[in-house]
Motif scaffolding. Structure first.
Motif, PDB file in Angstrom:
ATOM      1  N   LEU A 180       0.923  -1.257   0.157  1.00  0.00           N
ATOM      2  CA  LEU A 180      -0.072   0.066   0.034  1.00  0.00           C
ATOM      3  C   LEU A 180       0.932   1.193  -0.111  1.00  0.00           C
ATOM      4  O   LEU A 180       0.403   2.554  -0.495  1.00  0.00           O
ATOM      5  N   GLU A 181       1.811   1.177   0.618  1.00  0.00           N
ATOM      6  CA  GLU A 181       3.061   2.414   0.515  1.00  0.00           C
ATOM      7  C   GLU A 181       3.452   2.631  -0.867  1.00  0.00           C
ATOM      8  O   GLU A 181       3.687   3.942  -1.217  1.00  0.00           O
ATOM      9  N   ASN A 182       3.566   1.674  -1.683  1.00  0.00           N
ATOM     10  CA  ASN A 182       4.268   1.959  -3.008  1.00  0.00           C
ATOM     11  C   ASN A 182       3.140   1.001  -3.934  1.00  0.00           C
ATOM     12  O   ASN A 182       3.770  -0.094  -4.428  1.00  0.00           O
ATOM     13  N   PRO A 183       2.119   1.163  -4.042  1.00  0.00           N
ATOM     14  CA  PRO A 183       1.089   0.338  -4.923  1.00  0.00           C
ATOM     15  C   PRO A 183       1.807   0.107  -6.500  1.00  0.00           C
ATOM     16  O   PRO A 183       1.451  -1.011  -6.996  1.00  0.00           O
ATOM     17  N   GLN A 184       2.088   1.310  -6.947  1.00  0.00           N
ATOM     18  CA  GLN A 184       2.605   1.169  -8.392  1.00  0.00           C
ATOM     19  C   GLN A 184       3.719   0.115  -8.382  1.00  0.00           C
ATOM     20  O   GLN A 184       3.990  -0.649  -9.527  1.00  0.00           O
ATOM     21  N   GLY A 185       4.643  -0.256  -7.425  1.00  0.00           N
ATOM     22  CA  GLY A 185       5.650  -1.164  -7.422  1.00  0.00           C
ATOM     23  C   GLY A 185       5.106  -2.567  -7.589  1.00  0.00           C
ATOM     24  O   GLY A 185       6.077  -3.387  -7.596  1.00  0.00           O
ATOM     25  N   PHE A 186       3.910  -2.790  -7.430  1.00  0.00           N
ATOM     26  CA  PHE A 186       3.294  -4.177  -7.191  1.00  0.00           C
ATOM     27  C   PHE A 186       2.404  -4.636  -8.208  1.00  0.00           C
ATOM     28  O   PHE A 186       1.650  -5.670  -8.274  1.00  0.00           O
ATOM     29  N   LEU A 187       1.950  -3.478  -9.138  1.00  0.00           N
ATOM     30  CA  LEU A 187       0.944  -3.729 -10.127  1.00  0.00           C
ATOM     31  C   LEU A 187       1.314  -4.829 -11.124  1.00  0.00           C
ATOM     32  O   LEU A 187       0.611  -5.285 -11.733  1.00  0.00           O
ATOM     33  N   HIS A 188       2.568  -5.127 -11.162  1.00  0.00           N
ATOM     34  CA  HIS A 188       3.214  -6.016 -12.369  1.00  0.00           C
ATOM     35  C   HIS A 188       2.642  -7.442 -11.710  1.00  0.00           C
ATOM     36  O   HIS A 188       2.818  -8.341 -12.600  1.00  0.00           O
ATOM     37  N   LEU A 189       2.233  -7.596 -10.601  1.00  0.00           N
ATOM     38  CA  LEU A 189       1.984  -8.946  -9.917  1.00  0.00           C
ATOM     39  C   LEU A 189       0.304  -9.263 -10.454  1.00  0.00           C
ATOM     40  O   LEU A 189      -0.065 -10.475 -10.261  1.00  0.00           O
ATOM     41  N   VAL A 190      -0.304  -8.272 -11.014  1.00  0.00           N
ATOM     42  CA  VAL A 190      -1.702  -8.628 -11.125  1.00  0.00           C
ATOM     43  C   VAL A 190      -2.040  -8.442 -12.566  1.00  0.00           C
ATOM     44  O   VAL A 190      -1.437  -7.726 -13.502  1.00  0.00           O
ATOM     45  N   GLU A 191      -3.218  -8.984 -13.106  1.00  0.00           N
ATOM     46  CA  GLU A 191      -3.588  -8.911 -14.348  1.00  0.00           C
ATOM     47  C   GLU A 191      -4.070  -7.360 -14.784  1.00  0.00           C
ATOM     48  O   GLU A 191      -4.393  -6.810 -13.993  1.00  0.00           O
ATOM     49  N   GLU A 192      -3.611  -7.032 -16.032  1.00  0.00           N
ATOM     50  CA  GLU A 192      -3.779  -5.566 -16.373  1.00  0.00           C
ATOM     51  C   GLU A 192      -5.312  -4.898 -16.330  1.00  0.00           C
ATOM     52  O   GLU A 192      -5.550  -3.875 -15.877  1.00  0.00           O
ATOM     53  N   GLU A 193      -6.346  -5.924 -16.530  1.00  0.00           N
ATOM     54  CA  GLU A 193      -7.721  -5.487 -16.420  1.00  0.00           C
ATOM     55  C   GLU A 193      -8.181  -5.142 -15.024  1.00  0.00           C
ATOM     56  O   GLU A 193      -9.190  -4.791 -14.790  1.00  0.00           O
ATOM     57  N   MET A 194      -7.345  -5.785 -14.073  1.00  0.00           N
ATOM     58  CA  MET A 194      -7.529  -5.520 -12.608  1.00  0.00           C
ATOM     59  C   MET A 194      -7.219  -4.223 -12.118  1.00  0.00           C
ATOM     60  O   MET A 194      -7.548  -3.734 -11.219  1.00  0.00           O
TER      61      MET A 194
END
Length: 355
Positions: free
Chosen positions: A285-299
């Protein structure tokens, strides 16, 4: 939604005007009007039961006569409706809004009485079919997937007694509770039926859930620290993925929902491994952008929710509940102050421009 009604289709007709009196130029009375009047402790269900025909017709205007050249207006028809009603026409276009007790909406205007302009013949009143669409008004709306513990949380922080069980869809109709504070301040909280993936496309309770979120001042997302899986056929989601999915569903339904002030309650801290999961989630949560690669793009939502506070809680042990109540109070008070400040600035600007 069982026996809970949040939409009602009704027929309204203004009264016909009274006959004019050609010999003496007398005018007939205008037909009565149909009004919707917002009133507390009223429900759409009670309207449906009291008026099974769902027809509301105002009185006819009095005819002009030798004794009374100007005929009296027909009797108005007043229909008491709950607070938080949107009035829609048959095409789904919003034509009215009733949010506070005493607010009125003219649903059907009465026809003109007979006069020289109408060759002394009366006119019929306006007639149409309208939809009364209820959207709950609450200070805080609980948002979360099924089984996140929203019903348990509502029962802990307020006097509401929602149904609680260990299966997914316990809440099938909105529940409203009030948090009572020591200084007698009250904050209303709505527990809304659990969202599922695809709610924006009206899957599950879809729009029935999301329309109620629109009328809440703030959002309180409730997330299970151990993640969420609706059934064996659906994918398991971590707590971080759950937050992204909830945000995405709100955003796809109506972008403005994501701009509402929001708090995050992370529930079920009493479970094993909760501490490790919480540490991991806080990092994400402190750096959400750094973990977005872990989820599907449509999410991934276009805008991530900005949480005013993140409060770890356990509705089972009571941990964090008092802190959460304090955070809700602080957030609501800050929002009220902000609204007042904007109102003061607007008034000042009006005064300056008028001078």
């Amino acid at each position: 939604y069982s026996n809970f009604i949040d939409n009602l289709r009704v027929y309204v007709r203004g009264g016909t005007g009274g006959m004019g009196y050609p010999n003496l130029g007398g005018e007939g009375g205008r037909g009565g009007d149909v009004w919707f009047v917002a009133r507390e402790k009223t429900t759409l269900k009670s309207i449906s039961e009291k008026y099974p025909q769902k027809r509301f017709v105002a009185g006819t205007g009095a005819n002009s006569s030798v004794k009374a050249l100007k005929g009296e207006k027909g009797k108005d028809c007043e229909v008491h409706v709950p607070l938080g009603i949107s009035v829609l026409d048959d095409d789904g276009k919003q034509i009215g809004d009733l949010n506070a007790a005493g607010e009125r909406f003219l649903a059907a205007r009465g026809g003109l009485g007979g006069s020289l302009a109408t060759n002394f013949l009366p006119c019929k009143g306006q007639r149409r079919t309208v939809h009364l669409d209820l959207k709950l008004i609450a200070d805080v709306g609980l948002v979360g997937f099924p089984n996140a513990g929203k019903s348990s949380l509502l029962s802990k922080i307020s006097h509401a007694k929602p149904e609680i069980a260990n299966y997914a869809f316990t809440t099938i109709q909105p529940e409203l509770g009030k948090i009572m504070y020591a200084d007698y301040k009250q904050i209303s909280v709505a527990d809304l039926p659990g969202l599922i993936e695809g709610a924006h496309a009206n899957k599950g309770m879809g729009h029935k859930f999301l329309k109620h979120v629109e009328r809440t001042k703030q959002l309180l997302l409730v997330v299970d620290i151990s993640g969420f899986q609706l059934s064996v056929k659906t994918q398991f989601r971590t707590a971080f993925e759950t937050i992204l999915l909830l945000t995405k569903e709100l955003e796809l339904y109506k972008e403005e929902l994501v701009t509402k002030p929001a708090l995050l309650a992370i529930n079920k801290l009493d479970l094993p491994c909760a501490k490790d999961n919480l540490d991991e989630l806080m990092t994400q949560l402190e750096n959400p952008q750094g973990f977005l690669h872990l989820v599907e793009e449509e999410m991934i939502p276009a805008n991530t929710l900005e949480f005013r506070e993140v409060i770890p809680i356990s509705t089972y042990t009571g941990e964090g509940i008092e802190e959460l109540k304090a955070c809700i109070r602080k957030s609501i008070d800050e929002q009220a102050e902000q609204v007042n400040e904007e109102y003061r600035k607007k008034k000042l600007l009006l005064l300056q421009t008028s001078k």
